[in-house]
Design an enzyme around this catalytic site. Sequence first.
Site, PDB file in Angstrom:
ATOM      1  N   THR A  20       0.806  -1.242   0.000  1.00 31.53           N
ATOM      2  CA  THR A  20       0.000   0.000   0.000  1.00 31.53           C
ATOM      3  C   THR A  20       0.831   1.279   0.000  1.00 31.53           C
ATOM      4  O   THR A  20       0.285   2.362   0.251  1.00 31.53           O
ATOM      5  CB  THR A  20      -0.966   0.045   1.210  1.00 31.53           C
ATOM      6  OG1 THR A  20      -0.201   0.146   2.419  1.00 31.53           O
ATOM      7  CG2 THR A  20      -1.863  -1.172   1.263  1.00 31.53           C
ATOM      8  N   TRP A  21       2.121   1.165  -0.272  1.00 30.91           N
ATOM      9  CA  TRP A  21       2.932   2.391  -0.311  1.00 30.91           C
ATOM     10  C   TRP A  21       2.439   3.266  -1.467  1.00 30.91           C
ATOM     11  O   TRP A  21       2.262   2.771  -2.581  1.00 30.91           O
ATOM     12  CB  TRP A  21       4.407   2.026  -0.502  1.00 30.91           C
ATOM     13  CG  TRP A  21       5.343   3.185  -0.334  1.00 30.91           C
ATOM     14  CD1 TRP A  21       5.109   4.328   0.353  1.00 30.91           C
ATOM     15  CD2 TRP A  21       6.664   3.291  -0.871  1.00 30.91           C
ATOM     16  NE1 TRP A  21       6.207   5.154   0.289  1.00 30.91           N
ATOM     17  CE2 TRP A  21       7.176   4.549  -0.452  1.00 30.91           C
ATOM     18  CE3 TRP A  21       7.469   2.465  -1.651  1.00 30.91           C
ATOM     19  CZ2 TRP A  21       8.454   4.978  -0.796  1.00 30.91           C
ATOM     20  CZ3 TRP A  21       8.737   2.895  -1.987  1.00 30.91           C
ATOM     21  CH2 TRP A  21       9.224   4.142  -1.556  1.00 30.91           C
ATOM     22  N   ASP A  49      -0.323  -5.002   3.405  1.00 36.45           N
ATOM     23  CA  ASP A  49       0.867  -4.461   4.062  1.00 36.45           C
ATOM     24  C   ASP A  49       0.794  -2.938   4.099  1.00 36.45           C
ATOM     25  O   ASP A  49       0.815  -2.290   3.058  1.00 36.45           O
ATOM     26  CB  ASP A  49       2.124  -4.889   3.284  1.00 36.45           C
ATOM     27  CG  ASP A  49       3.377  -4.331   3.920  1.00 36.45           C
ATOM     28  OD1 ASP A  49       3.803  -4.866   4.957  1.00 36.45           O
ATOM     29  OD2 ASP A  49       3.936  -3.339   3.398  1.00 36.45           O
ATOM     30  N   TYR A  54       3.168   5.535   5.417  1.00 39.09           N
ATOM     31  CA  TYR A  54       2.614   5.689   4.075  1.00 39.09           C
ATOM     32  C   TYR A  54       1.554   6.787   4.049  1.00 39.09           C
ATOM     33  O   TYR A  54       0.478   6.658   4.638  1.00 39.09           O
ATOM     34  CB  TYR A  54       2.038   4.365   3.557  1.00 39.09           C
ATOM     35  CG  TYR A  54       3.061   3.242   3.475  1.00 39.09           C
ATOM     36  CD1 TYR A  54       4.434   3.513   3.475  1.00 39.09           C
ATOM     37  CD2 TYR A  54       2.680   1.910   3.408  1.00 39.09           C
ATOM     38  CE1 TYR A  54       5.376   2.505   3.409  1.00 39.09           C
ATOM     39  CE2 TYR A  54       3.627   0.888   3.340  1.00 39.09           C
ATOM     40  CZ  TYR A  54       4.971   1.202   3.348  1.00 39.09           C
ATOM     41  OH  TYR A  54       5.906   0.203   3.291  1.00 39.09           O
ATOM     42  N   GLN A 164      11.170  -7.922   6.564  1.00 35.68           N
ATOM     43  CA  GLN A 164      10.644  -7.460   5.267  1.00 35.68           C
ATOM     44  C   GLN A 164      11.728  -6.643   4.577  1.00 35.68           C
ATOM     45  O   GLN A 164      12.161  -5.615   5.115  1.00 35.68           O
ATOM     46  CB  GLN A 164       9.380  -6.617   5.485  1.00 35.68           C
ATOM     47  CG  GLN A 164       8.731  -6.230   4.170  1.00 35.68           C
ATOM     48  CD  GLN A 164       7.464  -5.400   4.334  1.00 35.68           C
ATOM     49  OE1 GLN A 164       7.439  -4.229   3.958  1.00 35.68           O
ATOM     50  NE2 GLN A 164       6.421  -5.988   4.882  1.00 35.68           N
ATOM     51  N   TYR A 192       9.670  -6.906  -0.438  1.00 41.98           N
ATOM     52  CA  TYR A 192       8.991  -5.687  -0.899  1.00 41.98           C
ATOM     53  C   TYR A 192       9.575  -5.208  -2.224  1.00 41.98           C
ATOM     54  O   TYR A 192      10.640  -5.663  -2.643  1.00 41.98           O
ATOM     55  CB  TYR A 192       8.963  -4.612   0.182  1.00 41.98           C
ATOM     56  CG  TYR A 192      10.238  -3.854   0.528  1.00 41.98           C
ATOM     57  CD1 TYR A 192      10.846  -2.960  -0.358  1.00 41.98           C
ATOM     58  CD2 TYR A 192      10.783  -3.956   1.797  1.00 41.98           C
ATOM     59  CE1 TYR A 192      11.966  -2.226  -0.001  1.00 41.98           C
ATOM     60  CE2 TYR A 192      11.917  -3.225   2.174  1.00 41.98           C
ATOM     61  CZ  TYR A 192      12.503  -2.363   1.259  1.00 41.98           C
ATOM     62  OH  TYR A 192      13.607  -1.629   1.609  1.00 41.98           O
ATOM     63  N   LEU A 195       8.471  -5.626  -7.905  1.00 43.84           N
ATOM     64  CA  LEU A 195       8.474  -5.179  -9.310  1.00 43.84           C
ATOM     65  C   LEU A 195       9.320  -3.916  -9.472  1.00 43.84           C
ATOM     66  O   LEU A 195       9.295  -3.300 -10.528  1.00 43.84           O
ATOM     67  CB  LEU A 195       7.037  -4.895  -9.771  1.00 43.84           C
ATOM     68  CG  LEU A 195       6.086  -6.094  -9.719  1.00 43.84           C
ATOM     69  CD1 LEU A 195       4.653  -5.648  -9.993  1.00 43.84           C
ATOM     70  CD2 LEU A 195       6.510  -7.156 -10.718  1.00 43.84           C
TER      71      LEU A 195
END
Length: 282
Positions: A20-21, A49, A54, A164, A192, A195
């Site tokens: 959810t960053w 997460d 964030y 993480q 994390y 991508l």
Amino acid sequence: MIRTLSLPTGREIPVLGQGTWRIGEDPAKRKTEIAALRYGLELGLTLIDAAEMYGEGEAERLVGEAIAGRREDVFLVSKVYPHNATLSGAPAACHRSLRRLRTDYLDLYLLHWRGSVPFAETLAAFQALEEAGTIRDYGVSNFDLDDMVEGRDLPGGEEIVTDQVLYNLARRGIEWDLLPRCQERGIPIMAYSPLESSPREQRVLLTDPILQKIASEYEATPAQIALAWALHQGVVVIPKAGSREHVRENRAALDISLSKHDLKELDRAFPPPSEKVPLAIR
Ligand code: NAP
């Protein structure tokens, strides 16, 4: 059904979730982002997460709205800022997160990265939160192997259930020591930025010719192959997706089983580390 890995304390964590960053930061995207998270839940991506950092709470607020009425289905993760991770600061920060998330417990609470507060103090705060039932498990983020070894020997250190860290095809440094050592001890790593979060680095990763060739053979996208590769490494993978289409693709990556030959090809394009490298951090 999403596969799970066992945490050292005995609970199960889904191997694929939703990051959810940077969600909740643009009011114009809010509806789409909530719809994407809810769609992910429908597809079984129940691990979400978050972090107090964030959007300075905006991501947690959005998650709270997205999971309303479905809390029991969700494996909810949040993280405390290092400067809040004191004996009195961590419970206060945790309760602020809970209010924003509209819940009364977290499945997993992580120290976001190591700061100047003694880690023993943070662990004591985490243990108290766990005993109170406010969090079910606790762990860390952005810890290298030395940090993990140091933490393990502290009171409560045996109950650190995860680390993480940044991990993807282009950032394989943890395969040298952190990943195998954690796996030996039954501590799942959470990967994390699977991508690559920055658009430029993501473009470099996803336009790699070998990755693209393999993707076309599986009738998949390069992003799906990158996620399938990470899942193959035995870690928990938490891509962030702001649209239903990306959520659908990411969920479908779980059904891709890469052949030995293709894994070798990916090793050729993205070599594993041949020496110890400092932990990559964003
Ligand atoms: P990421 O998930 O690797 O990449 C996110 C980017 O990929 C977004 O731009 C997203 O675009 C795009 N994307 C998602 N699915 C895609 C697909 N199927 N095809 C093409 N592009 C796709 O990076 P991240 O957000 O940095 O990392 C994931 C999560 O890990 C974060 O959200 C956060 O929860 C966590 N994290 C933790 C730390 C830490 O210090 N502990 C640091 C960084 C991240 P759209 O938004 O348009 O879908």
